[in-house]
Design a protein around this motif. Structure first.
Motif, PDB file in Angstrom:
ATOM      1  N   GLN A 146       0.837  -1.209   0.000  1.00 55.26           N
ATOM      2  CA  GLN A 146       0.000   0.000   0.000  1.00 55.26           C
ATOM      3  C   GLN A 146       0.865   1.251   0.000  1.00 55.26           C
ATOM      4  O   GLN A 146       0.566   2.234  -0.673  1.00 55.26           O
ATOM      5  N   ARG A 147       1.970   1.203   0.787  1.00 53.82           N
ATOM      6  CA  ARG A 147       2.875   2.341   0.808  1.00 53.82           C
ATOM      7  C   ARG A 147       3.473   2.568  -0.581  1.00 53.82           C
ATOM      8  O   ARG A 147       3.530   3.706  -1.078  1.00 53.82           O
ATOM      9  N   GLN A 148       3.960   1.447  -1.222  1.00 51.63           N
ATOM     10  CA  GLN A 148       4.525   1.585  -2.566  1.00 51.63           C
ATOM     11  C   GLN A 148       3.483   2.086  -3.572  1.00 51.63           C
ATOM     12  O   GLN A 148       3.790   2.890  -4.477  1.00 51.63           O
ATOM     13  N   LEU A 149       2.244   1.625  -3.424  1.00 47.29           N
ATOM     14  CA  LEU A 149       1.172   2.052  -4.330  1.00 47.29           C
ATOM     15  C   LEU A 149       0.901   3.554  -4.195  1.00 47.29           C
ATOM     16  O   LEU A 149       0.745   4.281  -5.208  1.00 47.29           O
ATOM     17  N   SER A 150       0.867   4.040  -2.984  1.00 49.93           N
ATOM     18  CA  SER A 150       0.628   5.471  -2.747  1.00 49.93           C
ATOM     19  C   SER A 150       1.765   6.305  -3.295  1.00 49.93           C
ATOM     20  O   SER A 150       1.542   7.350  -3.961  1.00 49.93           O
ATOM     21  N   GLU A 151       3.001   5.880  -3.032  1.00 49.24           N
ATOM     22  CA  GLU A 151       4.147   6.625  -3.537  1.00 49.24           C
ATOM     23  C   GLU A 151       4.182   6.603  -5.076  1.00 49.24           C
ATOM     24  O   GLU A 151       4.544   7.601  -5.731  1.00 49.24           O
ATOM     25  N   GLY A 152       3.839   5.463  -5.679  1.00 46.88           N
ATOM     26  CA  GLY A 152       3.822   5.360  -7.145  1.00 46.88           C
ATOM     27  C   GLY A 152       2.779   6.255  -7.771  1.00 46.88           C
ATOM     28  O   GLY A 152       3.014   6.910  -8.804  1.00 46.88           O
ATOM     29  N   ASN A 153       1.576   6.324  -7.204  1.00 47.13           N
ATOM     30  CA  ASN A 153       0.511   7.188  -7.719  1.00 47.13           C
ATOM     31  C   ASN A 153       0.919   8.650  -7.647  1.00 47.13           C
ATOM     32  O   ASN A 153       0.666   9.444  -8.582  1.00 47.13           O
ATOM     33  N   PHE A 154       1.560   9.013  -6.534  1.00 50.11           N
ATOM     34  CA  PHE A 154       2.005  10.404  -6.405  1.00 50.11           C
ATOM     35  C   PHE A 154       3.080  10.723  -7.438  1.00 50.11           C
ATOM     36  O   PHE A 154       3.067  11.791  -8.076  1.00 50.11           O
ATOM     37  N   ALA A 155       4.013   9.784  -7.667  1.00 48.67           N
ATOM     38  CA  ALA A 155       5.077  10.001  -8.652  1.00 48.67           C
ATOM     39  C   ALA A 155       4.496  10.076 -10.071  1.00 48.67           C
ATOM     40  O   ALA A 155       4.939  10.880 -10.907  1.00 48.67           O
ATOM     41  N   LEU A 156       3.479   9.237 -10.340  1.00 52.49           N
ATOM     42  CA  LEU A 156       2.860   9.238 -11.657  1.00 52.49           C
ATOM     43  C   LEU A 156       2.156  10.573 -11.932  1.00 52.49           C
ATOM     44  O   LEU A 156       2.267  11.151 -13.040  1.00 52.49           O
ATOM     45  N   LEU A 157       1.453  11.086 -10.951  1.00 50.04           N
ATOM     46  CA  LEU A 157       0.772  12.367 -11.108  1.00 50.04           C
ATOM     47  C   LEU A 157       1.762  13.494 -11.330  1.00 50.04           C
ATOM     48  O   LEU A 157       1.571  14.367 -12.216  1.00 50.04           O
ATOM     49  N   SER A 158       2.845  13.459 -10.551  1.00 43.40           N
ATOM     50  CA  SER A 158       3.878  14.503 -10.702  1.00 43.40           C
ATOM     51  C   SER A 158       4.530  14.425 -12.076  1.00 43.40           C
ATOM     52  O   SER A 158       4.829  15.452 -12.709  1.00 43.40           O
ATOM     53  N   CYS A 159       4.729  13.184 -12.551  1.00 42.65           N
ATOM     54  CA  CYS A 159       5.357  12.994 -13.871  1.00 42.65           C
ATOM     55  C   CYS A 159       4.446  13.519 -14.984  1.00 42.65           C
ATOM     56  O   CYS A 159       4.909  14.145 -15.961  1.00 42.65           O
ATOM     57  N   LYS A 160       3.133  13.307 -14.863  1.00 46.86           N
ATOM     58  CA  LYS A 160       2.170  13.797 -15.872  1.00 46.86           C
ATOM     59  C   LYS A 160       2.153  15.316 -15.908  1.00 46.86           C
ATOM     60  O   LYS A 160       2.119  15.940 -16.978  1.00 46.86           O
ATOM     61  N   GLU A 161       2.160  15.926 -14.731  1.00 46.80           N
ATOM     62  CA  GLU A 161       2.149  17.394 -14.673  1.00 46.80           C
ATOM     63  C   GLU A 161       3.409  17.957 -15.329  1.00 46.80           C
ATOM     64  O   GLU A 161       3.357  18.943 -16.078  1.00 46.80           O
ATOM     65  N   LEU A 162       4.540  17.331 -15.055  1.00 49.65           N
ATOM     66  CA  LEU A 162       5.794  17.820 -15.631  1.00 49.65           C
ATOM     67  C   LEU A 162       5.814  17.633 -17.156  1.00 49.65           C
ATOM     68  O   LEU A 162       6.328  18.474 -17.901  1.00 49.65           O
ATOM     69  N   LEU A 163       5.226  16.513 -17.604  1.00 49.86           N
ATOM     70  CA  LEU A 163       5.168  16.246 -19.042  1.00 49.86           C
ATOM     71  C   LEU A 163       4.306  17.304 -19.748  1.00 49.86           C
ATOM     72  O   LEU A 163       4.657  17.810 -20.834  1.00 49.86           O
ATOM     73  N   ASP A 164       3.156  17.634 -19.137  1.00 53.84           N
ATOM     74  CA  ASP A 164       2.293  18.665 -19.716  1.00 53.84           C
ATOM     75  C   ASP A 164       3.012  20.012 -19.767  1.00 53.84           C
ATOM     76  O   ASP A 164       2.925  20.755 -20.784  1.00 53.84           O
TER      77      ASP A 164
END
Length: 489
Positions: A81-99
Motif C-alpha cells: 500500500q505504501r509503494q502504491l501510494s508513492e507510485g501514484n504520487f510520482a505518476l501524477l507529478s510525472c504527468k504534470e511535468l510532461l504537460d
C-alpha cells in the motif's frame, strides 16, 4: 459308632476348611473385580484428560500459527500500500511535468523558453518518479507458511498406551565398594519398539549372608532410594555387618514402574565385633556399642569432675582409678584397677579397622589390642607384653601416650575425639589415627604370635565403638609412608 463320629468330624473339618478356602477365594475375586473397575475408571479418566490436553495444545498451536499468517499478511499489505501510494504520487507529478514540458515547446520567446526549460530540468532532477524503485517490496508468495502435518498425523495414528519400562541391567563390574559406601551402576535395556522415556529409577538394597540364595539377614527389609535420575547411585554410611549387600533397580516412567532387575550381591566384608560382657569390669556398663563407667556405691557422676579447679572435691566424690576396688565375680571378668572390657571377636590374620569415640565427661581411656589368653584379670592395658594401646586422659591434666610392655611414649598431639585403630596382623602393624584430623598418632611394629582381641579401658565417662567398617582409603597413605625398620617395637 465312635469310629463313624470321628470319620464324620474329619469330613466336617475338611468341608469347613474348604468352605473357608472358597470364601477367601470369592472375597479375593470380588476384591479384584472391584479393583479392576476402579482402575479402569482411573485409566479412562486419565486418557480423557490426556486427549483433552492434546486437543487444547493443538488448538493453542493452531491459534499461534493463524496469528503468524495474519501478521505477515498485514505487513506485506502495508508495504505494498505504501509503494502504491508513492507510485501514484510520482505518476501524477510525472504527468504534470510532461504537460508543462509540452507547453514549453510552444513558446516562441527565446528568453521565456530558456527560463521554462531550466525549470523543467530542475524539476526532472527532483521528480519522485526518478527516485522511486519499480520493484515490489513484497510478493504475494506465502508458501513459507505451508504446513505439513503428515508426520504428526502418523504419530497420532500410532498413539498407544505408554509401555512399562523394561528391567534395567546392573553392571556388576561397575559396582564399587569404598569407605563403607557402595556405588551401583546399571544400564537401561530397550526393545525394538522402545519403552518411552524413563523419568527416574528406584533402587532397593538389603543385607544378606549368602550370595547364592540372596536371602536377607534376619528380618532385614528392603531399603529404598527413590527419584534417581542418573544410571548410578552411591549408598553411603553403611555398616558392613554382613558378608553381602543385595541390590536391585527398576525404571519408572509416567505410567508406572517396571520390573526389578536381577538382584546382584555385592561383597561387603568388614571386621565386626561387640563387647564381651563376660570380661567387663563390674563397674563398666556395656550397652550396645557403648561402655560407661558406673562406680558402685556412687550415684552418677559428680559434676565437679568436669573442672580442674575443684580437683580436691572431685577426688573426695569419685575415687582415683588407682584406688578403687573392683569386683571379683566371674573368672573372666577384669577386676581391681583394670577397668577393662574386651571385644568378642579374635583377629588371627588380615587387615582390620574400627573406631572409638569419646563420650561426654570422659576422664581416662585406653584403646588397643591384647592377647586374650595372656591377659590376666588384674592386668592393665599397655603394662604387659601381651597388650598394645593408646592412653588418653584429661584427669587433672591432658595427656596422650602409646603404651606397651609397661613403657609409655608421650604423643605430642591434642586429645582426639575419634580414634581409628588399624591392625595388620600378618605384617605386625598396629596404627592409631586421629580420624577427624587424619593424623597418625602412633605405629606399633610387632610379631603377633597369638590371636588378638580389641581391648578398652574406661574410667569416668564413656566411649562408643564403631565396627563393621572397611579399612578406609586414607589409611593407604599412612601404611605406605610409615612402614620402616625404625618404627617402635
Amino acid at each position: 459308632m465312635d469310629t463313624q463320629k470321628e470319620a464324620l468330624r474329619r469330613i466336617i473339618n475338611t468341608l469347613a476348611n474348604k468352605n473357608e478356602e472358597l470364601q477367601h477365594f470369592l472375597d479375593s475375586i470380588d476384591g479384584t473385580r472391584t479393583g479392576l473397575q476402579e482402575e479402569s475408571c482411573r485409566v479412562m479418566s486419565e486418557l480423557e484428560a490426556e486427549l483433552e490436553g492434546l486437543s487444547s495444545a493443538l488448538e493453542e498451536r493452531g491459534a499461534q500459527l493463524r496469528d503468524i499468517i495474519k501478521e505477515e499478511k498485514q505487513r506485506k499489505e502495508a508495504e505494498l500500500q505504501r509503494q502504491l501510494s508513492e507510485g501514484n504520487f510520482a505518476l501524477l507529478s510525472c504527468k504534470e511535468l510532461l504537460d508543462f514540458a509540452n507547453q514549453t515547446l510552444t513558446i516562441t520567446n527565446e528568453e521565456e523558453f530558456l527560463t521554462a526549460a531550466k525549470q523543467i530540468k530542475e524539476r526532472v532532477t527532483m521528480a519522485p518518479a526518478f527516485r522511486l524503485t519499480t520493484r515490489p517490496m513484497a510478493s504475494e508468495n506465502m508458501s513459507q507458511f505451508t504446513v505439513d502435518f503428515s508426520a504428526e498425523k502418523a504419530g497420532l495414528q500410532r498413539l498407544n498406551f505408554l509401555p512399562v519400562p523394561r528391567a534395567p541391567e546392573i553392571d556388576a563390574s561397575g559396582c564399587v565398594v569404598r569407605d563403607n559406601s557402595i556405588t551401583v551402576a546399571w544400564r537401561q535395556l530397550s526393545d525394538t519398539d522402545g519403552d518411552g522415556p524413563v523419568e527416574r529409577y528406584e533402587l532397593e538394597y538389603r543385607k544378606t549372608n549368602l550370595n547364592t540364595s540372596l536371602r536377607a539377614t534376619g528380618d532385614a527389609c528392603w531399603e529404598k532410594i527413590c527419584d534417581i535420575t542418573d544410571t548410578q547411585v552411591t549408598i553411603s554410611g553403611l555398616k558392613f555387618d554382613s558378608p553381602f549387600v543385595v541390590v536391585r533397580v527398576r525404571a519408572r516412567n509416567k505410567a508406572a514402574a517396571g520390573d526389578f532387575s536381577d538382584a546382584v550381591a555385592v561383597e561387603t566384608r568388614a571386621f565386626n565385633f561387640g563387647f564381651d560382657t563376660a570380661t567387663a569390669h563390674a563397674e563398666l556398663k556395656v550397652q550396645g556399642d557403648t561402655v560407661t563407667w558406673e562406680p558402685q556405691g556412687v550415684k552418677g557422676h559428680d559434676a565437679r569432675l568436669r573442672g580442674k579447679e575443684n580437683k580436691n572435691s572431685s577426688r573426695s566424690a569419685t575415687p582415683s582409678p588407682n584406688k578403687t576396688a573392683g569386683s571379683r565375680a566371674g573368672r573372666e571378668r577384669f577386676a581391681g584397677e583394670s577397668y577393662t572390657v574386651l571385644g568378642d571377636q579374635e583377629i588371627n590374620g588380615g587387615c582390620h579397622y574400627w573406631e572409638l569415640r569419646l563420650l561426654a565427661d570422659w576422664k581416662s581411656v585406653n584403646v588397643g589390642v591384647a592377647y586374650r589368653g595372656s591377659l590376666g584379670r588384674f592386668d592393665q592395658l599397655g603394662k604387659s607384653t601381651s597388650s598394645w594401646c593408646v592412653y588418653a586422659s584429661q584427669w587433672l591434666q591432658s595427656s596422650l601416650a602409646a603404651k606397651h610392655n609397661n613403657r609409655a611414649k608421650a604423643l605430642d598431639w591434642p586429645l582426639p575425639q575419634r580414634i581409628g585403630v588399624y591392625c595388620d596382623y600378618d605384617n605386625g602393624e598396629l596404627m592409631f589415627v586421629d580420624v577427624d584430623q587424619l593424623r597418625l598418632l602412633h605405629l606399633f611394629k610387632a610379631k603377633f604370635s597369638q590371636p588378638l582381641v580389641p581391648a578398652f579401658t574406661v574410667w569416668c565417662g564413656g566411649i562408643s565403638v564403631a565396627t563393621g567398617l572397611q579399612v578406609p582409603s586414607f589409611m593407604g597413605n599412612f601404611v605406605s609412608t610409615n612402614r620402616s625398620p625404625s618404627a617402635d617395637q
